[in-house]
Scaffold this motif. Structure first.
Motif, PDB file in Angstrom:
ATOM      1  N   ASP A 108      48.200  48.787 -12.397  1.00 27.72           N
ATOM      2  CA  ASP A 108      47.070  48.048 -11.826  1.00 27.72           C
ATOM      3  C   ASP A 108      46.100  47.561 -12.899  1.00 27.72           C
ATOM      4  O   ASP A 108      45.260  46.690 -12.623  1.00 27.72           O
ATOM      5  CB  ASP A 108      46.312  48.941 -10.838  1.00 27.72           C
ATOM      6  CG  ASP A 108      47.172  49.346  -9.658  1.00 27.72           C
ATOM      7  OD1 ASP A 108      47.996  48.526  -9.227  1.00 27.72           O
ATOM      8  OD2 ASP A 108      47.032  50.498  -9.193  1.00 27.72           O
ATOM      9  N   LEU A 109      46.218  48.099 -14.108  1.00 27.80           N
ATOM     10  CA  LEU A 109      45.306  47.726 -15.195  1.00 27.80           C
ATOM     11  C   LEU A 109      45.890  46.639 -16.088  1.00 27.80           C
ATOM     12  O   LEU A 109      45.173  46.039 -16.884  1.00 27.80           O
ATOM     13  CB  LEU A 109      44.971  48.959 -16.043  1.00 27.80           C
ATOM     14  CG  LEU A 109      44.349  50.132 -15.282  1.00 27.80           C
ATOM     15  CD1 LEU A 109      44.163  51.330 -16.208  1.00 27.80           C
ATOM     16  CD2 LEU A 109      43.014  49.726 -14.661  1.00 27.80           C
ATOM     17  N   LEU A 110      47.193  46.413 -15.947  1.00 26.80           N
ATOM     18  CA  LEU A 110      47.851  45.364 -16.718  1.00 26.80           C
ATOM     19  C   LEU A 110      48.164  44.195 -15.806  1.00 26.80           C
ATOM     20  O   LEU A 110      47.887  44.234 -14.615  1.00 26.80           O
ATOM     21  CB  LEU A 110      49.124  45.916 -17.364  1.00 26.80           C
ATOM     22  CG  LEU A 110      48.939  47.138 -18.266  1.00 26.80           C
ATOM     23  CD1 LEU A 110      50.254  47.546 -18.913  1.00 26.80           C
ATOM     24  CD2 LEU A 110      47.870  46.892 -19.330  1.00 26.80           C
ATOM     25  N   ARG A 111      48.754  43.143 -16.353  1.00 23.62           N
ATOM     26  CA  ARG A 111      49.026  41.958 -15.546  1.00 23.62           C
ATOM     27  C   ARG A 111      50.327  41.322 -16.004  1.00 23.62           C
ATOM     28  O   ARG A 111      50.821  41.580 -17.121  1.00 23.62           O
ATOM     29  CB  ARG A 111      47.868  40.971 -15.668  1.00 23.62           C
ATOM     30  CG  ARG A 111      47.663  40.427 -17.066  1.00 23.62           C
ATOM     31  CD  ARG A 111      46.361  39.662 -17.192  1.00 23.62           C
ATOM     32  NE  ARG A 111      46.232  39.065 -18.501  1.00 23.62           N
ATOM     33  CZ  ARG A 111      45.067  38.816 -19.083  1.00 23.62           C
ATOM     34  NH1 ARG A 111      43.936  39.118 -18.471  1.00 23.62           N
ATOM     35  NH2 ARG A 111      45.025  38.249 -20.277  1.00 23.62           N
ATOM     36  N   ALA A 112      50.885  40.498 -15.155  1.00 27.06           N
ATOM     37  CA  ALA A 112      52.111  39.773 -15.491  1.00 27.06           C
ATOM     38  C   ALA A 112      51.903  38.973 -16.770  1.00 27.06           C
ATOM     39  O   ALA A 112      50.866  38.323 -16.945  1.00 27.06           O
ATOM     40  CB  ALA A 112      52.506  38.844 -14.349  1.00 27.06           C
ATOM     41  N   GLY A 113      52.867  39.047 -17.662  1.00 26.39           N
ATOM     42  CA  GLY A 113      52.759  38.363 -18.947  1.00 26.39           C
ATOM     43  C   GLY A 113      52.361  39.277 -20.078  1.00 26.39           C
ATOM     44  O   GLY A 113      52.529  38.922 -21.252  1.00 26.39           O
ATOM     45  N   ASP A 114      51.819  40.470 -19.750  1.00 27.03           N
ATOM     46  CA  ASP A 114      51.523  41.438 -20.804  1.00 27.03           C
ATOM     47  C   ASP A 114      52.823  41.966 -21.392  1.00 27.03           C
ATOM     48  O   ASP A 114      53.854  42.066 -20.715  1.00 27.03           O
ATOM     49  CB  ASP A 114      50.712  42.611 -20.253  1.00 27.03           C
ATOM     50  CG  ASP A 114      49.244  42.265 -20.035  1.00 27.03           C
ATOM     51  OD1 ASP A 114      48.779  41.262 -20.615  1.00 27.03           O
ATOM     52  OD2 ASP A 114      48.569  42.990 -19.285  1.00 27.03           O
ATOM     53  N   LEU A 115      52.778  42.331 -22.666  1.00 30.23           N
ATOM     54  CA  LEU A 115      53.943  42.863 -23.362  1.00 30.23           C
ATOM     55  C   LEU A 115      53.577  44.187 -24.009  1.00 30.23           C
ATOM     56  O   LEU A 115      52.627  44.264 -24.792  1.00 30.23           O
ATOM     57  CB  LEU A 115      54.413  41.880 -24.434  1.00 30.23           C
ATOM     58  CG  LEU A 115      55.620  42.306 -25.267  1.00 30.23           C
ATOM     59  CD1 LEU A 115      56.894  42.275 -24.420  1.00 30.23           C
ATOM     60  CD2 LEU A 115      55.778  41.399 -26.490  1.00 30.23           C
TER      61      LEU A 115
END
Length: 376
Positions: A49-56
């Motif tokens: 929930d703290l990250l988002r699509a596109g993060d690596l």
């Protein structure tokens, strides 16, 4: 960098989280989030929930070795410190524990010798002198040759008369320090990302920032559009008594991971390193043009605020001692104010330190990150 906090004795994680209570799993640790001037508190399992699509997420696949082996000094000098040296009075041999750290290019191993204590832990002792022989199990002999550096006598280059990975598999145990309660199986020190090395080598101490990840959590992150880029850095021993900067370590950034990192940056995604070892590996593979390329070998890079970071936008890491050299890397990623603020909050809210403890996620300020992306 040092931070102006004192870590109370009760905040040293003595056991893996899954052994602290019924129903707890590796991802039951707490997560402190520092983002710009904001600090918030979470469970680690909230990470998706703290990250988002596109993060690596850049993860270290180095396996942890059973790198501690009992040995004897057959020609030990017995003096007023003999009691502390744990001398075997019947045989006149002093007992030592050898921590195998790093394989050198010439086949020698960097080692740290420590005095055994009660309960299976150890304490620091001086290495050497040159020519000192240590008898290891199975008739194996270790000969100290020279200090790793002129600045420190803690680590020495040594010749070993047998295959060290095989020796460790047969007679080694994981390195542990006095803040832990008891010995743990090697499996407790392996992360979900660990992969065997072809030559049997690995990390002397666990790349512990990744320990809270579970297969289930990884699957959840992937389903949310978060990607993973595997790298490898075999980390050596980091004595808790001496906070030295890291010395050269073996690393590899594969071609596929380099492409993933460059693509994430080009698409405006955030490159987040899981652990300081992942930062060191990736930042060792970036060129002056800011492009990450496949690389392998030894890195002597020390990431400091003066050098800065060229690829990594954020960092997931454990909580380090206030004097640890790792904090310079945290400052390079997030700035001194964010690190100091986060550590003060960690003490205030009773977070747990060390490899079995809680974790700290340092994310970039959103406005600053957008400005950075627009310039690149």
């Amino acid at each position: 960098m040092t931070v102006a906090v004192r870590v109370p004795e009760g905040l040293h994680a003595a056991l893996p989280v899954e052994q602290r209570g019924r129903g707890l799993r590796r991802d039951s640790v707490r997560l402190l989030l520092s983002r710009g001037t904001q600090v918030s508190h979470h469970a680690f399992r909230e990470l998706p929930d703290l990250l988002r699509a596109g993060d690596l997420l850049v993860v270290n696949t180095s396996p942890t070795l059973a790198a501690a082996v009992d040995g004897r000094l057959p020609h030990a000098r017995v003096d007023e410190d003999a009691v502390h040296a744990r001398v075997d009075e019947q045989k006149g041999h002093a007992r030592v524990v050898v921590h195998f750290s790093t394989l050198g290019e010439d086949g020698r191993w960097a080692v740290e010798m420590r005095d055994p204590e009660g309960g299976g832990t150890t304490r620091a002792r001086a290495g050497g002198p040159a020519g000192e022989v240590v008898e290891l199990p199975g008739g194996v002999r270790l000969v100290c040759e020279e200090p790793l550096s002129a600045d420190s006598g803690r680590l020495w280059w040594a010749r070993v008369s047998a295959d060290v990975p095989r020796l460790l598999r047969r007679h080694g145990r994981p390195i542990r320090y006095s803040y832990t309660e008891r010995d743990q199986p090697l499996s407790a020190y392996q992360t979900v990302f660990a992969l065997p090395s072809a030559d049997g080598t690995g990390s002397a101490e666990m790349p512990s920032a990744a320990r809270p990840f579970t297969a289930r959590l990884v699957a959840c992150l992937v389903s949310r559009g978060v990607q993973f880029a595997p790298v490898r850095l075999h980390t050596g021993v980091a004595s808790p008594e001496v906070h030295e900067p890291p010395y050269p370590e073996r690393f590899e950034v594969p071609e596929a991971s380099a492409r993933l990192i460059n693509a994430a940056r080009a698409g405006g995604g955030r490159v987040l390193a899981v652990g300081t070892t992942a930062v060191r590996a990736v930042e060792s593979a970036v060129g002056p043009d800011g492009v990450v390329r496949a690389a392998a070998g030894r890195t002597d890079l020390v990431v400091t605020p003066e050098r800065g970071v060229r690829v990594v936008d954020g960092l997931l890491t454990g909580l380090h001692e206030p004097e640890a050299s790792h904090l310079l890397m945290l400052e390079a990623v997030a700035g001194r104010a964010a690190v100091e603020r986060g550590y003060a909050e960690a003490v205030r809210h009773l977070y747990l330190w060390h490899e079995f403890g809680d974790v700290h996620l340092l994310l970039p300020d959103e406005f600053a990150h957008r400005e950075h992306c627009s310039r690149n």
